[in-house]
Scaffold this active site. Structure first.
Site, PDB file in Angstrom:
ATOM      1  N   SER A 238       0.842  -1.203   0.000  1.00  0.00           N
ATOM      2  CA  SER A 238       0.000   0.000   0.000  1.00  0.00           C
ATOM      3  C   SER A 238       0.872   1.246   0.000  1.00  0.00           C
ATOM      4  O   SER A 238       2.072   1.171  -0.284  1.00  0.00           O
ATOM      5  CB  SER A 238      -0.942  -0.027   1.211  1.00  0.00           C
ATOM      6  OG  SER A 238      -1.939   0.955   1.070  1.00  0.00           O
ATOM      7  N   ASN A 239       0.290   2.388   0.301  1.00  0.00           N
ATOM      8  CA  ASN A 239       1.063   3.632   0.363  1.00  0.00           C
ATOM      9  C   ASN A 239       0.576   4.453   1.552  1.00  0.00           C
ATOM     10  O   ASN A 239      -0.331   4.031   2.273  1.00  0.00           O
ATOM     11  CB  ASN A 239       0.930   4.397  -0.956  1.00  0.00           C
ATOM     12  CG  ASN A 239      -0.509   4.695  -1.287  1.00  0.00           C
ATOM     13  OD1 ASN A 239      -1.197   5.408  -0.574  1.00  0.00           O
ATOM     14  ND2 ASN A 239      -1.005   4.098  -2.367  1.00  0.00           N
TER      15      ASN A 239
END
Ligand code: CTP
Length: 407
Positions: free
Chosen positions: A210-211
């Site tokens: 993810s980020n």
């Protein structure tokens, strides 16, 4: 919360212990620039003192005796005519019954009868009283007359029991007031789709790629569009934020789910704002068992690119397919901000792109603030100062409304 600035709001409070929660609401409305006229029934004043309310609003909190004061001999007409919103919270079964029957035997009910704006009513009572046929019929009568009922919710009740009858929390009431006050805004009648958060691409049953996106900018944009009367669909990946009252939420996790939701929801949308940080890569395959650490180093996860959602919409537009009438994208850059953002705008065929330098420590991803430059497809650029994400959103929504104005 600009939507409250200069607005006159009547808060009618009746005799339920939930009255104490309205102190917080009155305070937040006042801090947001509203002029708050509190009207307490006799029973409400036994639970929370009028002085408590006047201390947070800076205005007199009215009680029944004020109806008979010479200096305000038509006080109820003033309260009824001069408000932009009239919320009765908590509304007891007794006050609801009076309103349904047009009774006007105290300052609150007589002012409610004189109100030019539709009433907002937040019931609060024990579960049995709420489900009683008399209360249900009274609520139906009010609804038929255009009264907007807010809640009640199910949960813990003052009696110690559980059931439906609990007043909505003050922040939810605040959200409903925002929707009510914004209903005739510049986006009235428009369908706006907003995306938010960072997508999560599964590696194994417990791990994701993810980020750092917090979703704050997307949620603030959804709220700003609601404040301007839009019908808002907020497509979000999992984030730790409260959904804006009035937005239809579509929960997604992966880039693929976000793409499906965006393509579906924008078929008849006026505007798409792609604020989400969509993963560019995903593992080729999700491992079906948790990767154990004692199996040695994990050196390779095979990745493949995800679908570019804005790119797909641009393709569809070219081939005459359905899609949003206007599209605003974001460009998250760490170098050559304006050049890269302009290229992205062209490539993705956007009407407007919001360029933000995500290498800055004081703004952007995760922060409550953002510093952006707006770039239009005709080459115009407008650099904005560092602002709260809510203020950035207000600017974007105002510009979006201009894009949608007929030429
Ligand atoms: N976007 C999208 N689909 C993707 C990735 C991004 O629609 N798979 C959208 C974003 O929501 C944003 C815009 O495209 O509005 C630009 O995203 P950004 O991450 O800045 O750029 P990318 O297109 O992903 O390119 P790069 O990461 O190489 O800069």
């Amino acid at each position: 919360m600009k939507v409250f600035e200069g607005k006159r709001i009547v808060l009618g409070i009746t005799g339920s212990i939930a009255a104490y929660k309205i102190v917080d609401l009155a305070s937040k409305l006042t801090q947001s620039g509203a002029m708050v006229d509190v009207v307490l029934t006799e029973s409400a004043a036994k639970l929370v003192s009028p002085l408590t309310f006047s201390s947070v609003t800076g205005c007199k909190a009215y009680v029944d005796q004020d109806l008979w004061q010479v200096e305000d001999h038509v006080l109820h007409i003033k309260l009824g005519e001069e408000n932009q919103a009239f919320l009765i919270a908590p509304a007891t079964a007794n006050t609801i019954a009076k309103l349904a029957n047009g009774l006007a035997d105290n300052l609150l009910t007589v002012s409610a009868l004189a109100s030019r704006t539709e009433l907002l009513v937040a019931p609060a009572m024990d579960g049995g009283m709420y489900s009683h046929p008399a209360t249900q019929e009274n609520l139906q009568t009010l609804e038929k007359r255009g009264v907007k009922l807010l809640g009640p919710a199910a949960g813990h009740l003052a009696s110690g029991m559980s059931g439906k009858g609990r007043m909505l929390e003050s922040d939810q009431l605040l959200g409903h007031l925002r929707v009510f006050l914004g209903k005739d805004g510049v986006l009235k009648g428009r369908k706006v789709v907003v995306t938010a958060g960072g997508t999560q691409e599964p590696i194994d049953p417990v791990r994701v790629l993810s980020n750092k996106s917090s979703g704050k900018q997307g949620f603030a944009l959804a709220q700003a569009a609601l404040d301007q009367g839009a019908k808002v669909i907020l497509i979000s990946s999992p984030v730790c934020l409260t959904s804006p009252v009035g937005a239809s939420m579509v929960d997604v996790t992966t880039a693929e789910q976000m793409a499906d939701a965006v393509l579906k929801e924008t078929e008849n949308a006026d505007l798409l704002i792609m604020a989400a940080a969509v993963a560019d890569y995903k593992p080729v395959a999700e491992m079906n068992r948790k990767v154990k650490k004692d199996q040695g180093g994990l050196t390779v996860i095979n990745l493949e690119t995800t679908q570019d959602i804005l790119g797909e919409l641009a393709q569809r537009k070219k081939s005459g397919g359905v899609g949003p009438r206007f599209t605003i994208g974001f460009a998250a850059e760490t170098e050559n901000l304006l050049e890269n953002a302009s290229l992205k705008m062209k490539k993705k065929e956007l009407d407007l792109i919001v360029a933000n330098d995500v290498s800055r420590k004081d703004s952007g991803i995760g922060s409550d603030k953002n510093q952006v430059t707006l770039i239009w497809k005709d080459g115009r650029k407008k650099e904005q100062p560092l602002m709260e994400k809510s203020a950035v959103s207000d600017v974007i929504i105002q510009e979006a409304a201009k894009l949608m104005e007929p030429a």
